[in-house]
Scaffold this active site. Structure first.
Site, PDB file in Angstrom:
ATOM      1  N   ARG A   1       0.813  -1.219   0.000  1.00  0.00           N
ATOM      2  CA  ARG A   1       0.000   0.000   0.000  1.00  0.00           C
ATOM      3  C   ARG A   1       0.846   1.268   0.000  1.00  0.00           C
ATOM      4  O   ARG A   1       0.284   2.375   0.039  1.00  0.00           O
ATOM      5  CB  ARG A   1      -0.949  -0.006   1.205  1.00  0.00           C
ATOM      6  CG  ARG A   1      -0.248   0.202   2.532  1.00  0.00           C
ATOM      7  CD  ARG A   1      -1.091  -0.076   3.753  1.00  0.00           C
ATOM      8  NE  ARG A   1      -2.368   0.621   3.799  1.00  0.00           N
ATOM      9  CZ  ARG A   1      -3.183   0.543   4.871  1.00  0.00           C
ATOM     10  NH1 ARG A   1      -2.836  -0.159   5.933  1.00  0.00           N
ATOM     11  NH2 ARG A   1      -4.330   1.184   4.868  1.00  0.00           N
TER      12      ARG A   1
ATOM     13  N   ASP B   1     -14.884  -1.515  13.606  1.00  0.00           N
ATOM     14  CA  ASP B   1     -15.434  -0.681  12.519  1.00  0.00           C
ATOM     15  C   ASP B   1     -16.958  -0.784  12.483  1.00  0.00           C
ATOM     16  O   ASP B   1     -17.660   0.218  12.286  1.00  0.00           O
ATOM     17  CB  ASP B   1     -14.888  -1.127  11.155  1.00  0.00           C
ATOM     18  CG  ASP B   1     -13.369  -1.170  11.117  1.00  0.00           C
ATOM     19  OD1 ASP B   1     -12.732  -0.367  11.830  1.00  0.00           O
ATOM     20  OD2 ASP B   1     -12.819  -2.006  10.364  1.00  0.00           O
TER      21      ASP B   1
HETATM   22  P1  ADP Z   1     -11.246  -3.656  17.448  1.00  0.00           P
HETATM   23  O1  ADP Z   1     -12.053  -4.456  16.472  1.00  0.00           O
HETATM   24  O2  ADP Z   1     -11.070  -2.226  17.068  1.00  0.00           O
HETATM   25  O3  ADP Z   1      -9.949  -4.348  17.863  1.00  0.00           O
HETATM   26  P2  ADP Z   1     -12.557  -4.554  19.899  1.00  0.00           P
HETATM   27  O4  ADP Z   1     -11.802  -5.833  19.871  1.00  0.00           O
HETATM   28  O5  ADP Z   1     -12.590  -3.818  21.187  1.00  0.00           O
HETATM   29  O6  ADP Z   1     -12.126  -3.521  18.788  1.00  0.00           O
HETATM   30  O7  ADP Z   1     -14.056  -4.904  19.470  1.00  0.00           O
HETATM   31  C1  ADP Z   1     -15.013  -3.909  19.178  1.00  0.00           C
HETATM   32  C2  ADP Z   1     -16.354  -4.306  19.755  1.00  0.00           C
HETATM   33  O8  ADP Z   1     -16.725  -5.598  19.250  1.00  0.00           O
HETATM   34  C3  ADP Z   1     -16.375  -4.440  21.267  1.00  0.00           C
HETATM   35  O9  ADP Z   1     -16.640  -3.213  21.908  1.00  0.00           O
HETATM   36  C4  ADP Z   1     -17.514  -5.423  21.455  1.00  0.00           C
HETATM   37  O10 ADP Z   1     -18.753  -4.733  21.369  1.00  0.00           O
HETATM   38  C5  ADP Z   1     -17.368  -6.344  20.250  1.00  0.00           C
HETATM   39  N1  ADP Z   1     -16.522  -7.502  20.588  1.00  0.00           N
HETATM   40  C6  ADP Z   1     -15.229  -7.719  20.254  1.00  0.00           C
HETATM   41  N2  ADP Z   1     -14.788  -8.915  20.721  1.00  0.00           N
HETATM   42  C7  ADP Z   1     -15.823  -9.474  21.373  1.00  0.00           C
HETATM   43  C8  ADP Z   1     -16.038 -10.707  22.071  1.00  0.00           C
HETATM   44  N3  ADP Z   1     -15.081 -11.629  22.202  1.00  0.00           N
HETATM   45  N4  ADP Z   1     -17.260 -10.932  22.596  1.00  0.00           N
HETATM   46  C9  ADP Z   1     -18.264 -10.034  22.470  1.00  0.00           C
HETATM   47  N5  ADP Z   1     -18.146  -8.845  21.826  1.00  0.00           N
HETATM   48  C10 ADP Z   1     -16.941  -8.565  21.294  1.00  0.00           C
END
Ligand code: ADP
Length: 304
Positions: A108, A263
């Site tokens: 990219r 996202d």
């Molecule tokens: P990113 O995708 O930016 O790394 P996160 O891992 O914090 O962010 O995930 C974003 C959102 O997705 C969380 O706030 C939650 O609502 C949901 N999420 C992510 N992982 C899980 C999980 N293992 N169980 C339930 N919800 C999840």
């Protein structure tokens, strides 16, 4: 939508790439993705017909850029503001599965999207007509520093004129020349944003936050109006300065693919806020959307 009512404009600014996945026996599947596109996708799914959702980027004049535009238009994401730069190409990445983990390899460095803020007049025109604007730390990381400063100045102006400006720091140290530049630009971007949507585990190692409360305080102190800290399966922390709540997220027994969870959360959260929901209600809707996404393969699901 009532006749005569103005259609509202949601603008997402960033880079969409060609994605190659699969790869078994040398056969790859082609798709299109990128953090700001993913958020536009879920905002599109949740905003009504009174909203136009447009993607602001730059592509090339090759067949893959054309296919990307067809993909966006075919999914209700307007390409009317996409700039076509002759001779350039979109960025590309390959997803490689190894021992149950997904590894990403990127091409990219020279993508068309790196030039998305080069036309200052186009940028100002597009942002001045938007009611809501979304961008991320990746959007900023791919730009030359003068263009990045210009983009931030334009977004600050848009917020002052009443647009909602939303920002996900989406920390990707590999895209930045050094960590201190990254920290400084991310903080500046948060300071001009109405809503900041960080992920605790991404931010904490680089800003030294020991808890989501510290992440919230840091961004509110920088000048953000509202901060929503995602934290995987742990509670989401929502704060506007006046209210401050932790909300547990929907439980997911079997995570199939966590790509794009943050996202999707952002898209659903922003759509709910733009429809007039309170931060707490918006965060609940967003965590339900993210939970749905992680139960499926891939970042973009149609059944929302
Ligand atoms: P990113 O995708 O930016 O790394 P996160 O891992 O914090 O962010 O995930 C974003 C959102 O997705 C969380 O706030 C939650 O609502 C949901 N999420 C992510 N992982 C899980 C999980 N293992 N169980 C339930 N919800 C999840």
């Amino acid at each position: 939508m009532p006749t005569g009512a103005r259609r509202l404009n949601f603008l997402s600014i960033g880079e969409c790439m060609v994605e190659l996945s699969g790869g078994g026996e040398g056969l790859f599947r082609m798709g299109f993705a990128g953090d700001t596109l993913n958020t536009a996708w879920y905002a599109r799914a949740r905003l009504g017909d009174n909203w136009d959702v447009a993607y602001f980027t730059a592509v090339g004049d090759d067949r893959y850029s054309r296919a990307m535009m067809e993909f966006l238009d075919g999914n209700g994401i307007s390409t009317r503001l996409v700039q076509v730069i002759p001779g350039k190409r979109p960025g590309l990445y390959i997803i490689h599965q190894e021992a149950g983990d997904r590894h990403f390899t990127y091409w990219r460095d020279n993508s068309a999207a790196r030039l998305l803020a080069d036309d200052a007049e186009h940028l100002l025109n597009a942002t001045s007509k938007a009611d809501a604007i979304y961008f991320s730390g990746i959007t900023l990381a791919i730009l030359k520093s003068a263009r990045r400063e210009e983009l931030l100045a334009v977004l600050e102006g848009a917020r002052q004129k009443g647009a909602l400006v939303a920002f996900d720091p989406n920390i990707r140290p590999a895209l930045w020349p050094d960590v201190s530049a990254m920290r400084q630009v991310i903080t500046e971007a948060a300071s001009i944003s109405s809503i900041v949507l960080p992920t605790f585990n991404d931010d904490a190692p680089f800003f030294g936050d020991r808890s989501p409360e510290q992440t919230v305080s840091r961004y509110l102190a920088a000048g953000a109006g509202e901060v929503v800290v995602k934290n995987g399966p742990n509670p989401v922390h929502v704060s506007t300065g006046h209210i401050s709540v932790f909300l547990s997220v929907e439980e997911v027994d079997q995570v199939v693919d966590a790509t794009g969870a943050g996202d999707a959360f952002n898209g659903a959260y922003l759509a709910a806020r733009l429809r007039g929901e309170e931060p707490e209600t918006a965060a609940r809707a967003a965590s339900r959307m993210a939970a749905k996404v992680i139960r499926h393969q891939g970042a973009l699901i149609s059944d929302t």
